[in-house]
Design an enzyme around this catalytic site. Structure first.
Site, PDB file in Angstrom:
ATOM      1  N   GLU A  40      -8.437  -4.523   5.138  1.00 43.18           N
ATOM      2  CA  GLU A  40      -8.290  -4.210   3.723  1.00 43.18           C
ATOM      3  C   GLU A  40      -7.180  -5.043   3.097  1.00 43.18           C
ATOM      4  OE1 GLU A  40      -8.250  -0.198   5.273  1.00 43.18           O
ATOM      5  OE2 GLU A  40      -9.303   0.477   3.493  1.00 43.18           O
ATOM      6  N   ASN A  83       0.878  -1.183   0.000  1.00 43.30           N
ATOM      7  CA  ASN A  83       0.000   0.000   0.000  1.00 43.30           C
ATOM      8  C   ASN A  83       0.914   1.231   0.000  1.00 43.30           C
ATOM      9  OD1 ASN A  83      -1.776   2.054   0.513  1.00 43.30           O
ATOM     10  ND2 ASN A  83      -2.674   1.140   2.347  1.00 43.30           N
ATOM     11  N   ARG A 102     -10.967  16.336   7.523  1.00 43.90           N
ATOM     12  CA  ARG A 102     -11.749  16.685   6.323  1.00 43.90           C
ATOM     13  C   ARG A 102     -13.166  17.083   6.714  1.00 43.90           C
ATOM     14  NH1 ARG A 102     -10.495  11.330   2.956  1.00 43.90           N
ATOM     15  NH2 ARG A 102      -8.761  10.944   4.348  1.00 43.90           N
ATOM     16  N   ARG A 132      -2.738  -1.961  -3.314  1.00 43.20           N
ATOM     17  CA  ARG A 132      -3.909  -1.110  -3.138  1.00 43.20           C
ATOM     18  C   ARG A 132      -3.790   0.040  -4.133  1.00 43.20           C
ATOM     19  NH1 ARG A 132      -5.006   3.372   1.368  1.00 43.20           N
ATOM     20  NH2 ARG A 132      -7.138   3.825   0.758  1.00 43.20           N
ATOM     21  N   HIS A 155     -12.611   3.757   0.199  1.00 41.68           N
ATOM     22  CA  HIS A 155     -12.526   2.704   1.234  1.00 41.68           C
ATOM     23  C   HIS A 155     -13.228   1.435   0.738  1.00 41.68           C
ATOM     24  CE1 HIS A 155     -12.432   6.173   4.375  1.00 41.68           C
ATOM     25  NE2 HIS A 155     -11.193   5.724   4.213  1.00 41.68           N
TER      26      HIS A 155
END
Ligand code: AMP
Length: 403
Positions: free
Chosen positions: A386, A7, A241, A91, A180
């Site tokens: 993940e 990743n 965010r 990823r 996601h």
């Protein structure tokens, strides 16, 4: 079969090796500060001390070479040579509309990823660099890509189209993508399995509440809606965010603060969320909770606004699916913070028949049914994984190749 999962971020690289016969993690590690002073690799093997390599790493190629050094190290390594790695799973943040599932990376796929760079200028270049670095360091090994946006490809036009002239979709692929994806896919399918729901019809809402946060609705494991949009800025309030904001706010602040649109997006991405709402306390929910517990009113409002937004999305998605069988909490906050889970459910979801069992909810990071037996909707804490999802998809692709 052994799978190396990579990743890549712009200056970081996370990795794990899975033994897919058992799904055990043989080792994992993190390379930080690639291309800047103070580069460091931290390699972890279960039951052993961390192995730390501090050396300049000018680019991801050097970082991948050091990862190989660490995983094959005679003392700290877990394999003798990279011959033992069967495949590498990457990823990839943005696959545009082209990739609705994980794929074997070919020259054509790499070209498509380059074309998606406009859609994820911070992430896709790093992902492509990571893929090329692995190809150079481990020639001949199959590389596969799992896309954050693939799960969102299940959405229908009524969910993914913005209410703007359709030519922007036709010409520039402006639409809701959802991010996601590996997490929402993994958790929603796990929920169907663990809750014994109908694999074709189960209505599941997954709340991925981490530093970045998003929420998805799916029926039978197929995405119906997802809170992140063209970029991962839309939707929930996050660590830094803003999530949903009236676009008029941007124009207004551009004028007031004499900033251009990039400057405003910098504020919305990096200085907003609970960090901004709490008046700068922190982007970490533990610090914000601590401040609120000590009487900081702004911190309290930040947490209330955060939970309220999650609850609003759950309500919207229950309506979008005309019902909900199961709600899942996952990621850093979702897996660790029983108060957030309880407040969202108790304060706002009673009308859906949601009932939390406080004893069951007193848990962290472990697959648990946290709703009461008489709750109309099953509520779970389901840890996301993940990396395992990427490794599982990689195995599937390799097995299909070898058929
Ligand atoms: P993630 O992005 O999934 O790694 O989630 C990271 C976020 O989870 C952190 O910024 C924290 O705000 C939150 N988090 C992690 N552990 C806890 C905890 N024990 N209590 C509350 N929040 C936590």
């Amino acid at each position: 079969m052994k799978v190396l999962v990579i990743n890549c971020g712009s200056s970081s690289l996370k990795y794990q090796i899975f033994d897919m016969d058992t799904q055990d993690v043989l080792c994992k590690g993190l390379v930080e500060r690639i291309g800047i002073d103070g580069s460091v690799l931290t390699h972890k093997v279960p039951g052993k001390d961390d192995y730390v390599i501090e050396t300049p790493m000018k680019d991801h190629q050097v970082a991948v070479e050091l990862v190989i050094k660490a995983i094959t190290d005679p003392v700290h390594g877990v394999i003798k040579s990279t011959d033992e790695i069967d495949a590498i799973g990457h990823r990839v943040v943005h696959g545009g509309q082209k990739f609705a599932k994980s794929v074997l990376i070919t020259e054509e796929v790499k070209e498509a990823l380059v074309r998606c760079t406009d859609l994820a200028p911070l992430h896709n270049p790093a992902n492509i660099i990571g893929i090329k670095a692995c190809e150079a360091a481990m020639p001949g090994k199959p590389n596969c890509g799992t896309f954050d946006t693939a799960f969102g490809m299940g959405m229908e036009p009524k969910a993914y189209m913005y209410g703007i002239p359709e030519e922007y979709y036709e010409q520039y692929e402006v639409r809701r993508y959802g991010f996601h994806g590996a997490s929402h896919d993994f958790v929603s399918h796990r929920a169907i399995e663990i809750a014994g729901l109908d694999p074709e019809k189960a209505k599941v809402i997954v709340c991925h509440l981490g530093n970045g946060a998003s929420i998805s609705a799916s029926i039978g494991g197929k995405c119906v809606d997802s809170s992140m949009g063209l970029t991962p800025l839309e939707g929930l309030i996050m660590g830094t965010r803003s999530g949903d904001v009236d676009p008029g706010v941007m124009q207004y602040l551009c004028h007031k603060l004499d900033l251009d649109i990039d400057g405003i997006l910098g504020v919305l991405n990096k200085k907003s969320g609970v960090l901004g709402l709490s008046g700068g306390v922190s982007s970490d929910f533990r610090d914000v909770q601590n401040a609120a517990d000590n009487g900081n009113k702004k911190a309290e409002i930040a947490l209330e606004a955060y939970r309220y937004r999650v609850a609003k999305y759950i309500g919207a998605y229950a309506a979008a699916m005309n019902g909900v069988d199961c709600i899942c909490f996952t990621a850093g906050l979702g897996e660790n913070d029983k108060l957030t889970r309880k407040e969202i459910c108790d304060q706002y979801l009673g009308y859906l028949g949601v009932k939390i069992d406080d004893k069951r909810n007193d848990v962290r990071g472990k697959e648990t049914l946290i709703s009461a037996d008489d709750s109309k909707v099953k509520v779970y804490l389901l840890p996301t994984n993940e990396e395992l999802k990427i490794a599982l998809d990689t195995v599937k692709i390799i097995e299909e190749m070898n058929k």
